[in-house]
Design an enzyme around this catalytic site. Structure first.
Site, PDB file in Angstrom:
ATOM      1  N   LYS A 126       1.039  -1.562  -0.214  1.00 58.76           N
ATOM      2  CA  LYS A 126       0.282  -0.142   0.329  1.00 58.76           C
ATOM      3  C   LYS A 126       0.835   1.295   0.648  1.00 58.76           C
ATOM      4  O   LYS A 126       1.545   0.915   0.211  1.00 58.76           O
ATOM      5  CB  LYS A 126      -1.256   0.102   1.413  1.00 58.76           C
ATOM      6  CG  LYS A 126      -2.327   1.032   1.164  1.00 58.76           C
ATOM      7  CD  LYS A 126      -3.071   0.032   0.163  1.00 58.76           C
ATOM      8  CE  LYS A 126      -4.525   1.000  -0.081  1.00 58.76           C
ATOM      9  NZ  LYS A 126      -5.710   0.068  -0.300  1.00 58.76           N
ATOM     10  N   ASP A 166      -7.374   4.054  -4.546  1.00 58.71           N
ATOM     11  CA  ASP A 166      -7.445   4.310  -3.381  1.00 58.71           C
ATOM     12  C   ASP A 166      -8.493   5.371  -3.057  1.00 58.71           C
ATOM     13  O   ASP A 166      -7.853   6.464  -3.990  1.00 58.71           O
ATOM     14  CB  ASP A 166      -6.667   3.716  -2.234  1.00 58.71           C
ATOM     15  CG  ASP A 166      -7.366   3.458  -0.906  1.00 58.71           C
ATOM     16  OD1 ASP A 166      -7.885   2.489  -0.907  1.00 58.71           O
ATOM     17  OD2 ASP A 166      -7.072   3.777   0.116  1.00 58.71           O
TER      18      ASP A 166
END
Ligand code: NDP
Length: 446
Positions: A126, A166
């Protein structure tokens, strides 16, 4: 058992102080996975979970860029390369002022299990920045993305680490990031997912997370002799995940009552239909306006500033905004109002107390790492199409997405079945763990 869990968590906490979101995510996994490890000789004594909570690599870097007033701005960029046991690192980039190491480590940790559940060969990662795209011009966003990629490009690659979108990173940002990567590397490769369809993207990728949440929730309801048709649904958020969750609910015959953003929630008692949702998508994705502007065209609806959607009665709740957006007082309201099922579109949107309240009141509860895995699953399919230099049709990708969500549901049943109910948290955590742990054991102590 309690002592083993507490000792483990104390050790993790001492190494990761001031990282509350990361510790929250680790605690939820430890509570369900450590008892499983203790019962299984092949995992016991291998410190396997302790290895999983330690990122393989953390990159943090300066992102300097020039705004429209020609002032120099400085943000911080990150990439957490958490686990590559079953494939290259894979996970989104988040651009939001709340981004810090704790938030990205929790997201990267969750991503290990989620990616494993999809059955596709993807490790966990991430990244992101504390940059806020809201209120910035397109050229400011472009300059930021170019500066961000000017450092990130040396850490990623189609066989190494493949970021995606995201919060705050949609098709516009992916385009700018991809353009800069291509310029720096002088090669056209599938290094990011969520690309435009004409330049290597997959059909259904924008829809995948939202559709997947609804497919998973429908699987969960069907397994309990229920269905989403004719149910009322409360959804939070109005970004990518929320929009397509709403679209699929409408297509399946449910009535969507709410959407929200960080300034409050929209309530349309008549329910959203395709036309109303198309208007919202235009407002949010093209005009980049706030949600309350909806009332200018549909004045019968209401907007409640600084309130959360969970005060609205609905059969199904789909939290699709951000972490810890649904706490115990919200859970109590939902249960008191007769909510039957909760499907997490966001990552870790329900607090541990809220989850416990749902479970003890027999509300079907799907944790995000299972129910929102459709997005990364179709990202995996985008990578496969890029490698093949071939594109699958909309129907082919949607069918694969449905199949993957059904398989994740089956895995949750396999590992989460109890005497009287199914614990989807336990099911998802153990099913995700087993595949990664087996790969780590096979690969030796690294
Ligand atoms: P978007 O940026 O498209 O939308 C985010 C939405 O959530 C917006 O409506 C935003 O409101 C709201 N929101 C964000 N932060 C906050 C906050 N701190 N408080 C209140 N509202 C907030 O993001 P996505 O839809 O892509 O992501 C939503 C969630 O889904 C995240 O948890 C993400 O990690 C998760 N997810 C996303 C996937 C994807 O494929 N995109 C895949 C799997 C999970 P506002 O505009 O006012 O900020």
């Amino acid at each position: 058992m309690e002592k083993i869990i507490n000792d483990f968590l104390a050790q993790v906490e001492s190494r990761n102080q001031n990282e509350p979101e990361f510790l929250q995510a680790v605690t939820e996994v430890a509570e369900t996975v450590l008892p499983y490890i203790v019962q299984h000789d092949i995992y016991y004594g291998q410190n396997i979970l302790l290895r999983m909570v330690e990122p393989e690599r953390v990159v943090s870097f300066r992102v300097a860029w020039i705004d429209d007033q020609e002032k120099i701005q400085v943000n911080r960029g990150y990439r957490i390369e958490m686990n590559s046991a079953i494939g290259p690192y894979k996970g989104g980039l988040r651009f939001h002022p709340s981004v810090n190491l704790s938030v990205l480590k929790f997201l990267a940790f969750e991503q290990i299990f989620k990616n494993s559940l999809t059955t596709l060969p993807m490790g966990g990662g991430k990244g992101g920045s504390d940059f806020d795209p809201k209120g910035k011009s397109d050229t400011e966003v472009m300059r930021f993305c170019q500066s961000f990629m000017t450092e990130l490009f040396r850490h990623i690659g189609p066989n190494r680490d493949i970021p995606a979108g995201d919060i705050g990173v949609g098709s516009r940002e992916i385009g700018y990031l991809f353009g800069q990567y291509k310029r720096l590397k002088n090669e056209f490769t599938g290094v990011l997912t969520g690309k435009g369809v004409s330049w290597g993207g997959s059909l259904i990728r924008p829809e995948a997370t939202g559709y997947g949440v609804v497919y998973f929730t429908e699987n969960m309801l069907n397994h309990h002799n229920e269905s989403i048709k004719d149910k009322t649904v409360v959804i939070s958020g109005s970004g990518n995940v929320a929009q397509f969750a709403a679209e699929k609910c409408i297509q399946l015959g449910a009535k969507v009552l709410t959407l929200s953003d960080s300034s409050g929630y929209l309530y349309d008692a008549e329910g959203l239909n395709e036309e109303k949702l198309a208007h919202i998508m235009h407002l949010k994705n093209v005009e980049r306006k706030r949600l309350h502007i909806y009332l200018e065209k549909y004045p019968k609806a209401a907007f409640f500033p600084n309130k959360k959607v969970w005060e609205v009665a609905g059969d199904i709740a789909l939290p699709c905004a951000t972490q810890n957006e649904l706490d115990i007082s919200d859970a109590k309201k939902l249960v008191a109002n007769g909510c039957q099922a909760v499907g997490e579109g966001a990552n870790m949107p329900c607090t541990p107390e809220a989850i416990a309240h749902f479970q003890s009141n027999n509300v079907l509860y799907a944790p995000g790492k299972a129910s929102n895995a459709g997005g990364v699953a179709v990202s995996g399919l985008e990578m496969a199409q890029n490698s093949l230099r071939y594109s699958w049709t909309r129907k082919q990708v949607d069918d694969k997405l449905k199949e993957i969500m059904a398989d994740i549901h089956t895995s949750c049943l396999h590992y989460g079945a109890g005497e009287n109910h199914i614990n989807y948290v336990k099911g998802a955590n153990i099913a995700g763990f087993v595949k990664v742990a087996d790969a780590m054991l096979a690969q030796g102590v690294v």
